[in-house]
Design an enzyme around this catalytic site. Structure first.
Site, short mmCIF file in Angstrom:
data_model
loop_
_atom_site.label_atom_id
_atom_site.label_comp_id
_atom_site.label_asym_id
_atom_site.label_seq_id
_atom_site.Cartn_x
_atom_site.Cartn_y
_atom_site.Cartn_z
N HIS A 81 0.75 -1.05 0.05
CA HIS A 81 -0.09 0.04 -0.01
C HIS A 81 1.07 1.23 0.10
CE1 HIS A 81 -3.55 -2.39 1.86
NE2 HIS A 81 -3.15 -2.80 0.87
N ASP A 240 -3.23 -2.52 -5.05
CA ASP A 240 -2.23 -3.59 -4.76
C ASP A 240 -1.16 -3.86 -5.92
OD1 ASP A 240 -2.97 -4.07 -2.01
OD2 ASP A 240 -4.43 -5.93 -2.59
N HIS A 263 -1.14 -11.19 -5.12
CA HIS A 263 0.03 -10.76 -4.65
C HIS A 263 1.29 -11.60 -5.54
CE1 HIS A 263 -0.87 -7.33 -2.40
NE2 HIS A 263 -1.64 -8.22 -1.52
ZN LIG Z 1 -4.00 -4.54 -0.28
#
Ligand SMILES: [Zn+2]
Length: 305
Positions: A81, A240, A263
């Protein structure tokens, strides 16, 4: 502050944050310090003799529910972030001092960072910003998950998600070169399903979680509304992604398409990109600033709270 600025920037003065890590629950104080041109984004563990870990792809560590960096087994966790805010707002060089292993979650978005950058202001530096200009497609596919990067002007991202209800299908498109990050992306918060809570707590992944730092969902509804945008979930995925792609070390000039990614997929793309030296070149500035296009997200933004 849009990305068309062709010179590197740092912050005008130091900024301090404190809070807890989402995953560790550990209290952490963080200080952002202006840094010279060319130095990039570097984390510094002041609790470990000022050990430094640069925010670059070679330092990416385990990636499950967050992105972590590791060098010589020293960790800095949940960097996405903050990195997203730095890229989105146009901060190239900064030292990030932390006194614990995880970046504070704050309100679960990158808005507190952006507001802090707005209040101290940025300082233009003498060095021209280098972009990672995409020359050919690079793709990562894993089952129904997909992410790819393609040549293009600006820095365009298209993200599609398909989660269980009440989220469902959402798609969002944004071009960072037109400066939309601050209003369209930064306020979007992270989210989690209540039914996963016990499992995630057992795994030690959400020791710092609270309704103040994440959208909590049941199968029926948003438990701690109102949302900041009707499609806040996909916008947070874009947030993200920007933070994870920051680990390429430079802003991307090109087009990114992600479907049901996360991710692990984001950072796999960074690593594949870094390995394929024929897929990109370093370039100064955007060839042209892309025309803003109509947003393809189905829903209109709600008021930012
Ligand atoms: Zn996040």
């Amino acid at each position: 502050m849009a990305l068309e600025a062709h010179f590197e920037h740092t912050i005008r003065s130091e900024i301090e944050f404190s809070g807890v890590g989402l995953h560790s629950g550990a209290p952490v104080s963080m200080r952002l310090i202006p840094a010279p041109a060319g130095s990039g984004i570097v984390f510094r563990r002041i609790d470990l003799d000022n050990f430094e870990i640069a925010a670059v792809g070679r330092n990416v560590a385990k990636v499950s529910y967050a992105t972590s960096l590791m060098r010589q087994s020293v960790l800095i966790s949940t960097t996405e972030h903050l990195l997203s805010a730095l890229i989105g707002y146009g901060v190239d060089n900064v030292i990030v001092e932390v006194d614990n292993l995880e970046v504070p979650i704050l309100d679960g978005s990158s808005l507190p960072y952006v507001q802090a950058f707005q209040s101290v202001g940025l300082k233009q530096q003498r060095r021209k910003r280098e972009y990672l200009k995409i020359l050919k497609e690079v793709e990562v596919r894993e089952g129904s998950k997909f992410i790819g990067v393609y040549p293009g002007s600006g820095y365009r991202i298209q993200y599609t998600i398909d989660f269980p209800q009440p989220i469902g299908y959402e798609m969002f498109t944004v071009d960072l070169a037109t400066g939309d990050y601050i209003n369209l992306i930064a306020p979007a918060r992270t989210f989690g399903f209540k039914e996963d809570e016990a499992m995630l707590r057992d795994m030690g992944l959400i020791r710092g979680a609270s309704p103040d730092c994440a959208i909590i969902l049941s199968r029926q509804r948003v438990e701690n509304g109102p949302l900041r945008f009707n499609d806040e979930f996909v916008r947070h995925k874009v947030l993200d992604l920007i933070g994870d792609l920051a680990l390429a070390g430079r802003r991307i000039q090109g087009r990114v398409v992600a479907e049901r990614a996360g991710h692990a997929m984001h950072t796999a793309l960074v690593q594949r990109l870094m390995r394929d030296r024929s897929a990109w070149e370093l370039a100064h500035g955007y060839d042209e600033v892309a025309e803003p296009e109509p947003l393809l997200g189905r829903l209109q933004p709600a008021t930012v709270s």
